[in-house]
Design an enzyme around this catalytic site. Structure first.
Site, PDB file in Angstrom:
ATOM      1  N   LYS A   1      -3.077   6.222  -4.024  1.00  0.00           N
ATOM      2  CA  LYS A   1      -3.991   6.593  -3.118  1.00  0.00           C
ATOM      3  C   LYS A   1      -3.728   7.984  -2.720  1.00  0.00           C
ATOM      4  CE  LYS A   1      -4.175   1.919  -0.794  1.00  0.00           C
ATOM      5  NZ  LYS A   1      -5.318   1.908  -0.913  1.00  0.00           N
TER       6      LYS A   1
ATOM      7  N   ARG B   1      -6.516  -8.855  -4.271  1.00  0.00           N
ATOM      8  CA  ARG B   1      -7.159 -10.147  -4.858  1.00  0.00           C
ATOM      9  C   ARG B   1      -6.225 -10.627  -6.130  1.00  0.00           C
ATOM     10  NH1 ARG B   1     -12.262  -6.375  -6.019  1.00  0.00           N
ATOM     11  NH2 ARG B   1     -11.193  -5.502  -4.397  1.00  0.00           N
TER      12      ARG B   1
END
Length: 463
Positions: free
Chosen positions: A242, A316
């Protein structure tokens, strides 16, 4: 948090609080002694939302306080404003002279309690001085339990990752289990591979603090509920690193775990007749020589293969293994909560908790409960035509479909693949953060959706 979020005991000397609606203002002013009426008019009291006017008494002490109720549209835009205004009053005991019942009374009373919260682990904070006597007409004991659980969620999210890694999240779960006599089991490190939780291990293996799966069980009711919370204690994005601006808030990426722990506390403190299970995959998504890579393919606990097209779509993955475990002993209702996608924020902003469910009854019950407790939610669809977007061809599933469209929906569809036998499943893609100060919701971690779920459970509308 060191303070206790409670109402004050009855006090004969408490200053009376009078809630005034704009359409009743003239009658209220007309009933006041002339001096107080002139005082209120001089100070421009118009019964606007959370507007406060202290009425002068004979010895300098307020003879009562007028608080504006505002218009219904104003209250809808600014929930908890009246409760926050009460908490901001000068030090004294106060008692509501206006009868409260129903949703408005609960919101005002809970707004007061939530406004008492301060995160003071690292710096002393100025605490509110106002003491509100427990209002009549609302279940104040329940509201105190809800506020305490919300404080737990906030504390966990607000704590930086240095002090809230997977080990500390486990400690928080163990403390909660000990408080309510729940059983807890934790699978850690290489044992995750030995016991077939490969995706949890994969995401967390590069971090200095070992990944783990936390499994808490409580109660023996006929109705069963499983809560699954994403516990990514810090998310660098992995090898798909990120940028700094996006990494700054990643201590909150365990907001799903914090929220299900807060909800579990509400349920256990209330003593609901449930069989409760809480599953938290707790990891850090870090960068090291053994970090998982874009293009890798891994096999989940249920045998489905997953192609990694972005290591920053890790939440997820850890939820998938935990959901498979939940699916092996299906509960009447299974709920996953996660700070999962930026797409959800684009869709509904930071204040709404979007949810997906395969059960119309639960969707209706949740929406009804959310309106009653001022905990807004919004349903998004499990849109079946998008299923092909999560099928890469080289593996069963793609963890990060290209194109950037419908990101929250495709993530929810991905998770649903791991709970095929669960009769009722709901997934919440929450934000878990208040970006600025708002009434009863200071800047920082915040619970989303938990109070709505709890109300639906209390009212017997779910599972």
């Amino acid at each position: 948090m060191t303070q206790t979020l409670r109402f004050a005991a009855p006090d004969a000397d408490a200053i009376a609080l009078h809630l005034v609606a704009p359409d009743g203002l003239d009658a209220v002013l007309a009933a006041l002694p002339e001096g107080q009426r002139i005082w209120a008019q001089h100070h421009g009291f118009a019964a606007g939302l959370a507007q406060v006017c202290a009425l002068p008494g004979a010895v300098g002490r307020p003879d009562g306080i007028l608080i504006g109720r505002g218009k219904a549209a104003d209250r809808a835009r600014q929930r908890f404003a009246i409760g926050a205004a009460i908490a901001a009053l000068p030090e004294a005991s106060y008692a509501l002279a206006t009868p409260l019942d129903g949703a408005e009374g609960e919101e005002i009373a809970l707004g007061y309690l939530l406004s008492l919260y301060r995160f003071d682990r690292y710096r002393a904070q100025t605490l509110p001085k106002a003491r509100l006597v427990a209002p009549a007409g609302v279940d104040t004991a329940r509201l105190e339990r809800i506020a305490a659980a919300e404080a737990l969620t906030r504390d966990l999210i607000n704590t930086p990752a240095e002090d809230m890694g997977p080990d500390a999240l486990e400690a928080a779960a163990r403390a909660l289990a000990g408080q309510f006599g729940a059983a807890i089991d934790v699978i850690e490190g290489e044992d995750l591979l030995a016991r077939n939780f490969p995706l949890i291990h994969t995401v967390g293996r590069a971090a200095a603090r070992a990944p783990r799966l936390i499994d808490l069980r409580w109660g023996s009711g006929a109705r069963s509920l499983t809560l699954v919370g994403k516990g990514v204690c810090f998310d660098t994005g992995g090898l798909n690193l990120k940028p700094g601006a996006s990494m700054g808030l990643m201590k909150k990426d365990m907001g799903g775990a914090a929220t299900v722990l807060g909800l579990a506390q509400m349920i256990m403190a209330e003593g609901l007749d449930l069989s409760l299970r809480v599953l938290i995959p707790a990891v850090e998504n870090a960068v090291a020589g053994n970090a998982f890579r874009p293009g890798d393919i891994f096999t989940a606990r249920n045998g489905k293969t997953v192609e990694i097209n972005n290591t920053d779509a890790e939440g997820r993955l850890v939820l998938a293994d935990a959901l498979v475990l939940a699916n092996e002993t299906p509960a009447d209702l299974t709920i996953s909560m996660a700070t999962l996608t930026g797409a959800a924020r684009v869709a509904v902003g930071p204040d709404l908790a979007p949810f997906f469910t395969n059960d119309e009854g639960f969707a209706a019950a949740l929406s009804q409960a959310a309106a009653q407790v001022a905990d807004p939610v919004w349903r998004l669809p499990f849109h079946a035509p998008y299923e092909t977007m999560i099928e890469p061809g080289i593996a069963d599933l793609d963890n990060a479909p290209s194109g950037g469209m419908a990101g929250s929906i495709t993530a929810a569809l991905f998770l649903r693949r791991f709970v095929p036998d669960v009769p009722k499943y709901a997934h919440f893609d929450i934000y878990g953060w208040s970006a600025s100060n708002a009434p009863a919701r200071p800047k920082g971690g915040v619970g989303m959706g938990a109070r709505a779920i709890f109300r639906a459970l209390v009212d017997g509308l779910a599972p």
